[in-house]
Write a protein that holds these residues in place. Sequence first.
Motif, PDB file in Angstrom:
ATOM      1  N   GLY A 184       1.113 -19.253  -7.206  1.00  0.00           N
ATOM      2  CA  GLY A 184       0.283 -18.099  -6.887  1.00  0.00           C
ATOM      3  C   GLY A 184      -0.878 -18.467  -5.998  1.00  0.00           C
ATOM      4  N   GLY A 185      -1.888 -17.578  -5.989  1.00  0.00           N
ATOM      5  CA  GLY A 185      -3.105 -17.848  -5.259  1.00  0.00           C
ATOM      6  C   GLY A 185      -3.196 -17.174  -3.904  1.00  0.00           C
ATOM      7  N   ARG A 186      -2.078 -16.764  -3.343  1.00  0.00           N
ATOM      8  CA  ARG A 186      -2.118 -16.128  -2.031  1.00  0.00           C
ATOM      9  C   ARG A 186      -2.451 -14.648  -2.186  1.00  0.00           C
ATOM     10  N   ARG A 187      -3.222 -14.154  -1.238  1.00  0.00           N
ATOM     11  CA  ARG A 187      -3.628 -12.754  -1.263  1.00  0.00           C
ATOM     12  C   ARG A 187      -3.205 -12.077   0.037  1.00  0.00           C
ATOM     13  N   ILE A 188      -2.762 -10.845  -0.098  1.00  0.00           N
ATOM     14  CA  ILE A 188      -2.427 -10.012   1.057  1.00  0.00           C
ATOM     15  C   ILE A 188      -3.634  -9.137   1.366  1.00  0.00           C
ATOM     16  N   LYS A 189      -4.097  -9.181   2.582  1.00  0.00           N
ATOM     17  CA  LYS A 189      -5.191  -8.322   3.014  1.00  0.00           C
ATOM     18  C   LYS A 189      -4.615  -7.085   3.696  1.00  0.00           C
ATOM     19  N   ALA A 190      -5.218  -5.951   3.416  1.00  0.00           N
ATOM     20  CA  ALA A 190      -4.783  -4.694   4.027  1.00  0.00           C
ATOM     21  C   ALA A 190      -5.958  -4.052   4.755  1.00  0.00           C
ATOM     22  N   GLN A 191      -5.637  -3.396   5.857  1.00  0.00           N
ATOM     23  CA  GLN A 191      -6.687  -2.755   6.643  1.00  0.00           C
ATOM     24  C   GLN A 191      -6.103  -1.574   7.397  1.00  0.00           C
ATOM     25  N   TRP A 192      -6.786  -0.436   7.301  1.00  0.00           N
ATOM     26  CA  TRP A 192      -6.370   0.729   8.079  1.00  0.00           C
ATOM     27  C   TRP A 192      -6.633   0.485   9.565  1.00  0.00           C
ATOM     28  N   ARG A 193      -5.686   0.916  10.377  1.00  0.00           N
ATOM     29  CA  ARG A 193      -5.887   0.983  11.824  1.00  0.00           C
ATOM     30  C   ARG A 193      -5.751   2.447  12.216  1.00  0.00           C
ATOM     31  N   GLY A 194      -6.877   3.097  12.396  1.00  0.00           N
ATOM     32  CA  GLY A 194      -6.849   4.540  12.531  1.00  0.00           C
ATOM     33  C   GLY A 194      -6.567   5.149  11.176  1.00  0.00           C
ATOM     34  N   ASP A 195      -5.862   6.278  11.161  1.00  0.00           N
ATOM     35  CA  ASP A 195      -5.564   6.919   9.881  1.00  0.00           C
ATOM     36  C   ASP A 195      -4.060   7.026   9.620  1.00  0.00           C
ATOM     37  N   ALA A 196      -3.235   6.311  10.410  1.00  0.00           N
ATOM     38  CA  ALA A 196      -1.789   6.424  10.233  1.00  0.00           C
ATOM     39  C   ALA A 196      -1.092   5.068  10.138  1.00  0.00           C
ATOM     40  N   VAL A 197      -1.833   3.971  10.255  1.00  0.00           N
ATOM     41  CA  VAL A 197      -1.235   2.634  10.208  1.00  0.00           C
ATOM     42  C   VAL A 197      -2.049   1.763   9.269  1.00  0.00           C
ATOM     43  N   VAL A 198      -1.359   1.050   8.377  1.00  0.00           N
ATOM     44  CA  VAL A 198      -1.987   0.039   7.527  1.00  0.00           C
ATOM     45  C   VAL A 198      -1.427  -1.314   7.939  1.00  0.00           C
ATOM     46  N   ALA A 199      -2.303  -2.224   8.345  1.00  0.00           N
ATOM     47  CA  ALA A 199      -1.895  -3.569   8.742  1.00  0.00           C
ATOM     48  C   ALA A 199      -2.053  -4.509   7.549  1.00  0.00           C
ATOM     49  N   LEU A 200      -0.978  -5.251   7.238  1.00  0.00           N
ATOM     50  CA  LEU A 200      -0.996  -6.249   6.182  1.00  0.00           C
ATOM     51  C   LEU A 200      -1.031  -7.635   6.804  1.00  0.00           C
ATOM     52  N   SER A 201      -1.829  -8.522   6.234  1.00  0.00           N
ATOM     53  CA  SER A 201      -1.945  -9.871   6.785  1.00  0.00           C
ATOM     54  C   SER A 201      -0.649 -10.648   6.633  1.00  0.00           C
ATOM     55  N   GLU A 202       0.107 -10.380   5.588  1.00  0.00           N
ATOM     56  CA  GLU A 202       1.409 -10.997   5.333  1.00  0.00           C
ATOM     57  C   GLU A 202       2.121 -10.136   4.305  1.00  0.00           C
ATOM     58  N   GLY A 203       3.325 -10.531   3.956  1.00  0.00           N
ATOM     59  CA  GLY A 203       4.019  -9.763   2.936  1.00  0.00           C
ATOM     60  C   GLY A 203       5.491 -10.096   2.855  1.00  0.00           C
ATOM     61  N   PRO A 204       6.145  -9.672   1.777  1.00  0.00           N
ATOM     62  CA  PRO A 204       7.548  -9.988   1.542  1.00  0.00           C
ATOM     63  C   PRO A 204       8.510  -8.966   2.130  1.00  0.00           C
ATOM     64  N   PHE A 205       8.028  -8.111   3.008  1.00  0.00           N
ATOM     65  CA  PHE A 205       8.839  -7.023   3.530  1.00  0.00           C
ATOM     66  C   PHE A 205       9.606  -7.459   4.772  1.00  0.00           C
ATOM     67  N   ALA A 206      10.826  -6.976   4.886  1.00  0.00           N
ATOM     68  CA  ALA A 206      11.697  -7.385   5.982  1.00  0.00           C
ATOM     69  C   ALA A 206      11.407  -6.628   7.274  1.00  0.00           C
ATOM     70  N   ARG A 207      10.644  -5.573   7.182  1.00  0.00           N
ATOM     71  CA  ARG A 207      10.409  -4.719   8.349  1.00  0.00           C
ATOM     72  C   ARG A 207       9.147  -3.893   8.111  1.00  0.00           C
ATOM     73  N   ALA A 208       8.727  -3.193   9.152  1.00  0.00           N
ATOM     74  CA  ALA A 208       7.665  -2.213   8.979  1.00  0.00           C
ATOM     75  C   ALA A 208       8.167  -1.107   8.049  1.00  0.00           C
TER      76      ALA A 208
END
Length: 253
Positions: free
Chosen positions: A187-211
Motif C-alpha cells: 500500500g501507501g500509494r495515493r491517487i490524486k484527483a483534480q477537476w479540469r473545468g466542470d466536465a473532466v476529472v484528471a487522476l494522477s494514476e489509476g487501475p483503469f484501462a481507459r478514460a
Amino acid sequence: MIVYEKEESYVLIAQQDHAQISGDLMAAWQEELLGERISDVVQAAYEHDRSWAGLDIDPIWNDAARRPFSFRDFPPNIRFLHYQHGLDELERINPYAAMLSSQLYTMLAERADTPETRAFASREKKRQASIQAELRFDLETLHYHFNALVLCDELSLFLCMEPPGTPIRQYEWFAGGFAHPQPCGSGGRRIKAQWRGDAVVALSEGPFARAVDTILAYKEVSKSAAKQQGIASAYKQAELRSHRVRFIIGETM
C-alpha cells in the motif's frame, strides 16, 4: 440521498445514480487485475447501494440541520434496516457481490458505533461467513476486490458531494487523495484527483484501462419550493438533470 447546498437551492443525488458512476468506473478496471470474478465485482459496484432505492423515493427534511437528510446523517435505525433488506436481495442475485457490499456497509457501521450499527455489523459478519463457506473464494483476492469497490465508491462521491469544478482543497473527505488498491497488498500509494473545468476529472494514476465517461444525474430543488411544498413534493416535481463527466488517467497534476 447525497445532498449538498447552494445559496438558493439543494442538489440531491439518488444513491442508485451515484452507484451507476461507481459501476462505470469498475467496468473500466483493468480486467487482468480483477481476475475470474470480474462480472461479480462490476455488479457489486453497480448494485452496492440498492438498499437506498426505497429511501430515496421521498427525501426527508432534517429539522435540526434545516436541510434535507443525506446519507451522512440519515437516522441509523431506519437506514441500517434498509441496508439489511437490500443486501438480502443482492445475495439472492449474486452472493459474491453481496459479500463485497456487506463488507462496505459493515465498515461504515463500525465507524458509526451505535447500538443499531453494532447489531447490524454482527448480523453482516454472519452473512459474510456463510457466503465464504459456500463459495470458498481466495481471501486475498476478496480484499483487493473490496478495496477496488471502495475506490470506485469514493471517486463517485467525489463527483457527487460538491459542485463540479470544486477545487480539491475544499473537499472535506478527499483532499488527501484516494488509496490505490494493490493486488499483492502493498500500500501507501495515493491517487490524486483534480477537476479540469466542470466536465473532466484528471487522476494522477489509476487501475483503469481507459478514460471513463459517465453521467451525473441529479435534481436541484429551490429552497423556496422546499419551504412552500415540502421537500418530498418539491423533489418529485423537480426536473431530473444530467451532467456528463469524463475521468482521464495518468495526467500530470
